[in-house]
Design a protein around this motif. Structure first.
Motif, PDB file in Angstrom:
ATOM      1  N   TYR A 134       0.839  -1.202   0.000  1.00 30.12           N
ATOM      2  CA  TYR A 134       0.000   0.000   0.000  1.00 30.12           C
ATOM      3  C   TYR A 134       0.871   1.247   0.000  1.00 30.12           C
ATOM      4  N   MET A 135       0.276   2.384  -0.419  1.00 32.29           N
ATOM      5  CA  MET A 135       1.069   3.607  -0.603  1.00 32.29           C
ATOM      6  C   MET A 135       0.214   4.841  -0.330  1.00 32.29           C
ATOM      7  N   ARG A 136       0.867   5.874   0.197  1.00 29.85           N
ATOM      8  CA  ARG A 136       0.169   7.143   0.429  1.00 29.85           C
ATOM      9  C   ARG A 136      -0.229   7.774  -0.909  1.00 29.85           C
ATOM     10  N   LYS A 137      -1.464   8.265  -0.958  1.00 28.45           N
ATOM     11  CA  LYS A 137      -1.958   8.891  -2.185  1.00 28.45           C
ATOM     12  C   LYS A 137      -1.284  10.233  -2.471  1.00 28.45           C
ATOM     13  N   ASP A 138      -0.768  10.885  -1.403  1.00 27.04           N
ATOM     14  CA  ASP A 138      -0.172  12.205  -1.613  1.00 27.04           C
ATOM     15  C   ASP A 138       1.329  12.138  -1.913  1.00 27.04           C
ATOM     16  N   THR A 139       1.822  10.953  -2.237  1.00 32.99           N
ATOM     17  CA  THR A 139       3.221  10.839  -2.650  1.00 32.99           C
ATOM     18  C   THR A 139       3.423  11.627  -3.939  1.00 32.99           C
ATOM     19  N   PRO A 140       4.335  12.609  -3.949  1.00 30.70           N
ATOM     20  CA  PRO A 140       4.505  13.467  -5.134  1.00 30.70           C
ATOM     21  C   PRO A 140       4.783  12.644  -6.403  1.00 30.70           C
ATOM     22  N   GLY A 142       1.503  12.781  -6.676  1.00 27.64           N
ATOM     23  CA  GLY A 142       0.135  12.419  -6.313  1.00 27.64           C
ATOM     24  C   GLY A 142      -0.320  11.173  -7.057  1.00 27.64           C
ATOM     25  N   LEU A 143      -1.038  10.291  -6.339  1.00 31.76           N
ATOM     26  CA  LEU A 143      -1.531   9.049  -6.937  1.00 31.76           C
ATOM     27  C   LEU A 143      -3.052   9.076  -6.992  1.00 31.76           C
ATOM     28  N   LYS A 144      -3.580   9.005  -8.209  1.00 32.20           N
ATOM     29  CA  LYS A 144      -5.024   8.862  -8.380  1.00 32.20           C
ATOM     30  C   LYS A 144      -5.388   7.398  -8.587  1.00 32.20           C
ATOM     31  N   VAL A 145      -4.473   6.685  -9.222  1.00 32.29           N
ATOM     32  CA  VAL A 145      -4.626   5.237  -9.413  1.00 32.29           C
ATOM     33  C   VAL A 145      -3.280   4.596  -9.095  1.00 32.29           C
ATOM     34  N   PRO A 146      -3.258   3.302  -8.752  1.00 30.38           N
ATOM     35  CA  PRO A 146      -2.006   2.672  -8.367  1.00 30.38           C
ATOM     36  C   PRO A 146      -0.871   2.795  -9.386  1.00 30.38           C
ATOM     37  N   THR A 147      -1.187   2.743 -10.666  1.00 30.69           N
ATOM     38  CA  THR A 147      -0.130   2.801 -11.675  1.00 30.69           C
ATOM     39  C   THR A 147       0.588   4.153 -11.711  1.00 30.69           C
ATOM     40  N   ASP A 148       0.052   5.152 -10.995  1.00 26.22           N
ATOM     41  CA  ASP A 148       0.736   6.450 -10.917  1.00 26.22           C
ATOM     42  C   ASP A 148       2.046   6.360 -10.154  1.00 26.22           C
ATOM     43  N   ILE A 149       2.310   5.211  -9.515  1.00 27.71           N
ATOM     44  CA  ILE A 149       3.597   5.029  -8.852  1.00 27.71           C
ATOM     45  C   ILE A 149       4.749   5.180  -9.848  1.00 27.71           C
ATOM     46  N   GLN A 201       6.523   9.575   7.531  1.00 28.41           N
ATOM     47  CA  GLN A 201       7.958   9.292   7.585  1.00 28.41           C
ATOM     48  C   GLN A 201       8.372   8.401   6.416  1.00 28.41           C
ATOM     49  N   GLY A 202       7.400   7.824   5.782  1.00 31.45           N
ATOM     50  CA  GLY A 202       7.597   7.002   4.598  1.00 31.45           C
ATOM     51  C   GLY A 202       6.294   6.950   3.837  1.00 31.45           C
ATOM     52  N   GLN A 203       6.349   6.438   2.608  1.00 27.07           N
ATOM     53  CA  GLN A 203       5.167   6.506   1.751  1.00 27.07           C
ATOM     54  C   GLN A 203       4.630   5.140   1.314  1.00 27.07           C
ATOM     55  N   VAL A 224      -4.186   6.201   2.155  1.00 24.93           N
ATOM     56  CA  VAL A 224      -3.409   5.273   1.333  1.00 24.93           C
ATOM     57  C   VAL A 224      -4.324   4.509   0.383  1.00 24.93           C
ATOM     58  N   MET A 225      -3.695   3.834  -0.584  1.00 23.77           N
ATOM     59  CA  MET A 225      -4.436   2.931  -1.459  1.00 23.77           C
ATOM     60  C   MET A 225      -3.651   1.624  -1.593  1.00 23.77           C
ATOM     61  N   PRO A 226      -4.362   0.486  -1.690  1.00 19.11           N
ATOM     62  CA  PRO A 226      -3.661  -0.776  -1.952  1.00 19.11           C
ATOM     63  C   PRO A 226      -3.158  -0.790  -3.392  1.00 19.11           C
ATOM     64  N   MET A 227      -1.954  -1.281  -3.588  1.00 18.72           N
ATOM     65  CA  MET A 227      -1.325  -1.246  -4.909  1.00 18.72           C
ATOM     66  C   MET A 227      -1.449  -2.583  -5.644  1.00 18.72           C
ATOM     67  N   TRP A 228      -0.965  -3.646  -4.984  1.00 20.32           N
ATOM     68  CA  TRP A 228      -1.048  -4.989  -5.555  1.00 20.32           C
ATOM     69  C   TRP A 228      -0.922  -6.007  -4.430  1.00 20.32           C
TER      70      TRP A 228
END
Length: 360
Positions: A134-140, A142-149, A201-203, A224-228
């Motif tokens: 899982y990952m924070r949505k506000d990670t620069p 910004g994540l709208k969908v998981p593939t934005d990683i 402290q982490g994303q 956060v959002m689940p990624m995979w």
């Protein structure tokens, strides 16, 4: 010998057998009557291992003849190794049981802190659980969908100690995707990781299904959002989604979605699967100390099988984990543990080199 005498002898023989069986069952019931069984959980209180273990500890006594009291004891530290060592050194009298997340990498790499081989334990049962990244949505930016990683520049990926499956499967997945990140393998338990994610402290982090459903999803909410998911491979080598997470893509599906349909391959992927497959196939493992006698082992194995038919247990487990528990029976669980001895020296050497280079 007359037919009447034969019948009489058969009746007497049957009575003797039934008496012996009843006596044996009575003796087995006495084995745990009035006793207290200590369940060692090798991670901190409040974490996913603890959440799952306490549900089992609440319901298991009803299925053990003699109905012993089960007391949970959290023995955390060193990626679960300290609690593992404590169980290995406990008296093999049937009054100690472990409910562990195995540190598979520690055994593969010969971590000197681990003073026991997992195959030396008596395996009682296992519980299958996929991993959830899982990952924070506000990670620069910004994540709208998981593939934005794939658009991120760099982020911190938090995990347990350096030579731990939690750390290495996460790092290898990210390296296979080719994203830029900083590994921070510095936490004693996944509840601490979850708190650090909350404090930014982490994303990114990963946890088991109980950790996601029973804690992170609720406490982190929309942050956060689940990624995979990383789920067990099927016997034919395919990578289906876990029945517990039918709507979350597997790592292989996620990889294909950002790599033009390609499948992950190569040494890095093969090594990741070599240690993560046994982990997710039996994420939680119920063990008894080496050389525990057959009688308590048989009783505990049967108790776990019965537990999985207990409607109250399934209800309580499902209410918290949001999925039904998937049992791995004692003999199957023992086989998975034994398979760790078949990992090749080349794989172990790769793992050691990779872990040494992970934190620059």
């Amino acid at each position: 010998m007359t037919r009447r005498m034969t019948r009489r002898l058969l009746v007497v023989a049957s009575a003797v057998v039934l008496a012996a069986v009843a006596s044996s069952e009575s003796a087995l019931a006495q084995l745990y009557k009035g006793k207290t069984v200590t369940m060692i959980i090798n991670y901190p209180a409040g974490g996913p291992n603890d959440i799952e273990g306490r549900i089992i500890a609440q319901h298991l006594p009803a299925h053990v003849p003699g109905k012993p009291t089960i007391v949970v004891k959290n023995v955390s530290g060193a990626g679960g190794v300290i609690g593992t060592n404590q169980l290995a050194e406990a008296a093999p009298n049937g009054e100690s049981i472990g409910f562990f997340t195995l540190d598979i990498v520690a055994q593969l790499l010969g971590n000197p802190a681990l003073r026991v081989n997992y195959a030396d334990f008596v395996t009682i049962a296992g519980v299958e659980n996929p991993l959830v990244v899982y990952m924070r949505k506000d990670t620069p930016p910004g994540l709208k969908v998981p593939t934005d990683i794939m658009k991120t520049n760099e982020f911190k990926a938090l995990s347990l100690n350096l030579q731990n499956s939690n750390t290495l499967s996460q790092a290898m997945s990210l390296d296979l995707l080719g994203v830029k990140y900083q590994a921070v393998p510095a936490y004693r338990g996944l509840k601490e990781v979850e708190t650090a994610i909350l404090q930014n402290q982490g994303q990114l982090a990963n946890t088991s299904l109980p950790g996601w459903r029973g804690s992170a999803e609720a406490s982190l909410g929309d942050l956060v959002m689940p990624m995979w998911q990383l789920a067990p491979r099927a016997k034919d080598g395919s990578t289906p989604r876990s029945a517990a997470l039918p709507d979350l893509p597997t790592f292989e599906e996620f990889y294909a979605s950002v790599k033009g349909g390609a499948k992950p391959s190569g040494q890095l992927y093969d090594v990741m699967r070599s240690f993560s497959d046994p982990l997710v196939a039996m994420f939680r493992t119920a063990l008894m100390p080496p050389k525990t006698p057959g009688e308590p082992v048989a009783l505990m194995r049967a108790a776990f099988v019965e537990l999985w038919t207990d409607a109250d247990f399934i209800r309580d487990y499902s209410n918290i984990i949001k999925a039904k528990p998937i049992l791995v029976s004692g003999p199957d669980a023992q086989e998975i543990v034994a398979a760790l001895g078949k990992v090749t020296p080349e794989t172990k050497a790769f793992l050691l080199d990779y872990s040494n280079r992970l934190v620059k």
